[in-house]
Design an enzyme around this catalytic site. Structure first.
Site, PDB file in Angstrom:
ATOM      1  N   LYS A 173       0.831  -1.203   0.000  1.00 24.28           N
ATOM      2  CA  LYS A 173       0.000   0.000   0.000  1.00 24.28           C
ATOM      3  C   LYS A 173       0.866   1.254   0.000  1.00 24.28           C
ATOM      4  CE  LYS A 173      -1.628  -1.517   3.816  1.00 24.28           C
ATOM      5  NZ  LYS A 173      -2.331  -1.814   5.081  1.00 24.28           N
ATOM      6  N   THR A 204      -7.245   9.713   8.624  1.00 22.39           N
ATOM      7  CA  THR A 204      -6.961   8.431   7.970  1.00 22.39           C
ATOM      8  C   THR A 204      -6.847   7.282   8.980  1.00 22.39           C
ATOM      9  OG1 THR A 204      -4.610   8.961   8.066  1.00 22.39           O
ATOM     10  CG2 THR A 204      -5.758   9.477   6.009  1.00 22.39           C
ATOM     11  N   GLY A 206      -7.389   4.051  10.602  1.00 23.63           N
ATOM     12  CA  GLY A 206      -8.054   2.814  10.199  1.00 23.63           C
ATOM     13  C   GLY A 206      -8.090   2.540   8.710  1.00 23.63           C
ATOM     14  N   THR A 207      -7.277   3.247   7.911  1.00 25.50           N
ATOM     15  CA  THR A 207      -7.325   3.006   6.455  1.00 25.50           C
ATOM     16  C   THR A 207      -6.896   1.572   6.104  1.00 25.50           C
ATOM     17  OG1 THR A 207      -5.173   4.111   6.346  1.00 25.50           O
ATOM     18  CG2 THR A 207      -7.081   5.365   5.572  1.00 25.50           C
ATOM     19  N   GLY A 208      -5.840   1.096   6.793  1.00 22.26           N
ATOM     20  CA  GLY A 208      -5.341  -0.258   6.474  1.00 22.26           C
ATOM     21  C   GLY A 208      -6.356  -1.323   6.846  1.00 22.26           C
ATOM     22  N   CYS A 209      -6.970  -1.178   8.026  1.00 19.91           N
ATOM     23  CA  CYS A 209      -7.976  -2.150   8.482  1.00 19.91           C
ATOM     24  C   CYS A 209      -9.144  -2.186   7.503  1.00 19.91           C
ATOM     25  CB  CYS A 209      -8.529  -1.760   9.861  1.00 19.91           C
ATOM     26  SG  CYS A 209      -7.272  -1.591  11.125  1.00 19.91           S
TER      27      CYS A 209
HETATM   28  N1  LIG Z   1      -4.953  10.360   1.657  1.00 21.39           N
HETATM   29  C1  LIG Z   1      -5.319   9.259   0.999  1.00 21.39           C
HETATM   30  N2  LIG Z   1      -6.072   9.366  -0.134  1.00 21.39           N
HETATM   31  C2  LIG Z   1      -6.474   8.263  -0.812  1.00 21.39           C
HETATM   32  N3  LIG Z   1      -6.165   6.996  -0.427  1.00 21.39           N
HETATM   33  C3  LIG Z   1      -5.408   6.832   0.686  1.00 21.39           C
HETATM   34  C4  LIG Z   1      -4.940   7.945   1.467  1.00 21.39           C
HETATM   35  N4  LIG Z   1      -4.228   7.460   2.525  1.00 21.39           N
HETATM   36  C5  LIG Z   1      -4.241   6.124   2.419  1.00 21.39           C
HETATM   37  N5  LIG Z   1      -4.931   5.737   1.306  1.00 21.39           N
HETATM   38  C6  LIG Z   1      -5.188   4.386   0.852  1.00 21.39           C
HETATM   39  O1  LIG Z   1      -5.666   3.667   1.986  1.00 21.39           O
HETATM   40  C7  LIG Z   1      -5.209   2.327   1.942  1.00 21.39           C
HETATM   41  C8  LIG Z   1      -4.433   2.011   3.218  1.00 21.39           C
HETATM   42  O2  LIG Z   1      -3.126   2.509   3.046  1.00 21.39           O
HETATM   43  P1  LIG Z   1      -2.081   2.903   4.133  1.00 21.39           P
HETATM   44  O3  LIG Z   1      -2.467   4.196   4.753  1.00 21.39           O
HETATM   45  O4  LIG Z   1      -0.756   2.871   3.453  1.00 21.39           O
HETATM   46  O5  LIG Z   1      -2.224   1.705   5.182  1.00 21.39           O
HETATM   47  P2  LIG Z   1      -2.072   1.637   6.757  1.00 21.39           P
HETATM   48  O6  LIG Z   1      -3.295   2.264   7.347  1.00 21.39           O
HETATM   49  O7  LIG Z   1      -1.941   0.177   6.995  1.00 21.39           O
HETATM   50  O8  LIG Z   1      -0.839   2.399   7.096  1.00 21.39           O
HETATM   51  C9  LIG Z   1      -4.397   2.206   0.662  1.00 21.39           C
HETATM   52  O9  LIG Z   1      -5.232   1.769  -0.400  1.00 21.39           O
HETATM   53  C10 LIG Z   1      -3.925   3.632   0.406  1.00 21.39           C
HETATM   54  O10 LIG Z   1      -3.568   3.857  -0.923  1.00 21.39           O
HETATM   55  C1  LIG Z   2      -6.952  -2.391  17.306  1.00 19.80           C
HETATM   56  C2  LIG Z   2      -6.214  -1.726  16.200  1.00 19.80           C
HETATM   57  N1  LIG Z   2      -5.899  -2.434  15.104  1.00 19.80           N
HETATM   58  C3  LIG Z   2      -5.220  -1.829  14.089  1.00 19.80           C
HETATM   59  C4  LIG Z   2      -4.840  -0.518  14.175  1.00 19.80           C
HETATM   60  C5  LIG Z   2      -4.070   0.131  13.065  1.00 19.80           C
HETATM   61  O1  LIG Z   2      -4.928   0.473  12.066  1.00 19.80           O
HETATM   62  P1  LIG Z   2      -4.456   0.718  10.555  1.00 19.80           P
HETATM   63  O2  LIG Z   2      -5.636   0.849   9.724  1.00 19.80           O
HETATM   64  O3  LIG Z   2      -3.442  -0.297  10.123  1.00 19.80           O
HETATM   65  O4  LIG Z   2      -3.606   1.995  10.623  1.00 19.80           O
HETATM   66  P2  LIG Z   2      -3.773   3.369  11.279  1.00 19.80           P
HETATM   67  O5  LIG Z   2      -5.128   3.576  11.789  1.00 19.80           O
HETATM   68  O6  LIG Z   2      -2.740   3.349  12.351  1.00 19.80           O
HETATM   69  O7  LIG Z   2      -3.452   4.240  10.111  1.00 19.80           O
HETATM   70  C6  LIG Z   2      -5.197   0.189  15.330  1.00 19.80           C
HETATM   71  N2  LIG Z   2      -4.872   1.503  15.449  1.00 19.80           N
HETATM   72  N3  LIG Z   2      -5.876  -0.429  16.330  1.00 19.80           N
END
Ligand SMILES: Nc1ncnc2c1ncn2[C@@H]1O[C@H](COP(=O)(O)OP(=O)(O)O)[C@@H](O)[C@H]1O
Ligand SMILES: Cc1ncc(COP(=O)(O)OP(=O)(O)O)c(N)n1
Length: 268
Positions: A173, A204, A206-209
């Protein structure tokens, strides 16, 4: 109705973890179930405390789900210890679970560690080989591949390495890169880029979850992996683009952004 199980940690603020997963799976049209690995006391500004469940209790939750309503897909999120990872891997093998999506949650955006350092090797050895897909962000992919990632070429190299070593597809990602939110899928050596316009939204959490749960829900519905990723990207762009603004830190997304039912009218 198709069904999905999330095995992850609870986020008291509702934007990430189990709470994000259940909302996302529901909005993506599947029946959502959960097995909780840990309780976290957290909000949009950070994680204050973590209380893990015992391995025995995690196993009981997984067994209770599989013996009754078999999930068509399983998403795995925060699992903080090697002991819990081993229980999950053993149970998934026992039930021959399919459509397993692993989000290797290591550190929250707020900076708090969500996985013990010595659990990373267990994750790589035990869980990744059972996964249909693993979805690291850039810092997580650096740890899984052992290489630093600065460019799109580095992303391709790291994804190929993780995929080859662990025999699973990889969605690397790009949310943490400075440019657009472009993610890359490496499946059987083939690279596909999913281009996403960066949405100017600081909320943002929880975007990954959310992304990994949306992929699992679409796999449960029978879509191919690349189509499931495409649909999940569309969903997360909508949830981010709805510009919900809650809390003092990086706030949650609007998971129910496209509800057009009577209930949504009432919620808006
Ligand atoms: N500002 C943003 N605008 C559009 N898509 C986003 C943005 N930030 C994250 N994403 C998307 O959200 C998803 C989770 O990405 P990321 O933020 O890298 O994960 P994580 O939350 O695990 O760190 C990916 O598809 C990424 O491209
Ligand atoms: C309980 C719990 N699980 C996962 C996360 C992390 O969430 P994720 O979407 O990977 O990333 P951010 O929210 O840190 O961008 C969490 N915070 N809590």
């Amino acid at each position: 109705m198709k069904t999905a199980l999330t095995i992850a940690g609870s986020d008291s603020s509702g934007g990430a973890g189990i709470q994000a997963d259940l909302k996302t799976m529901t909005m993506n049209g599947v029946y959502a179930m959960s097995a909780i690995t840990a309780l976290t006391a957290q909000n949009t500004t950070g994680v204050r405390a973590i209380m893990e469940v015992t391995p025995e209790f995690l196993q009981q939750q997984i067994d209770a789900v599989f013996e009754d309503i078999r999930p068509d897909a399983v998403k795995i999120g925060m699992v903080s210890s090697g002991e819990l990872i081993r229980v999950i891997a053993e149970r998934l093998r026992f039930y021959r679970a399919g459509n397993v999506v692993v989000d290797p949650v290591m550190v929250a955006t707020s900076g708090s560690a969500l996985m013990k350092t010595d659990a990373v090797q267990t994750l790589m050895d035990e869980l990744l080989p059972l996964a249909e897909l693993v979805t690291p962000n850039i810092p997580e992919a650096e740890i899984l591949s052992g290489m630093s990632i600065r460019t799109a070429e580095d992303m391709e190299k790291a994804a190929k390495q993780i995929s080859g070593d662990r025999h699973c597809a990889v969605l690397l990602k790009g949310g943490h890169s400075i440019n657009d939110a472009n993610d890359l899928l490496c499946e059987d050596g083939k690279i596909t880029w999913f281009e996403g316009k960066r949405i100017d939204n600081p909320n943002t959490h929880g975007t990954g979850c959310t992304l990994s749960s949306a992929i699992a829900a679409n796999l449960a519905k029978g879509f191919a992996l690349d189509e499931s990723v495409r649909r999940a990207k569309e969903y997360i762009s909508g949830a981010l683009g709805a510009m919900l603004d809650l809390g003092k830190g990086a706030g949650p997304m609007k998971h129910n952004f496209d509800l057009n039912s009577r209930f949504a009218e009432e919620a808006n």
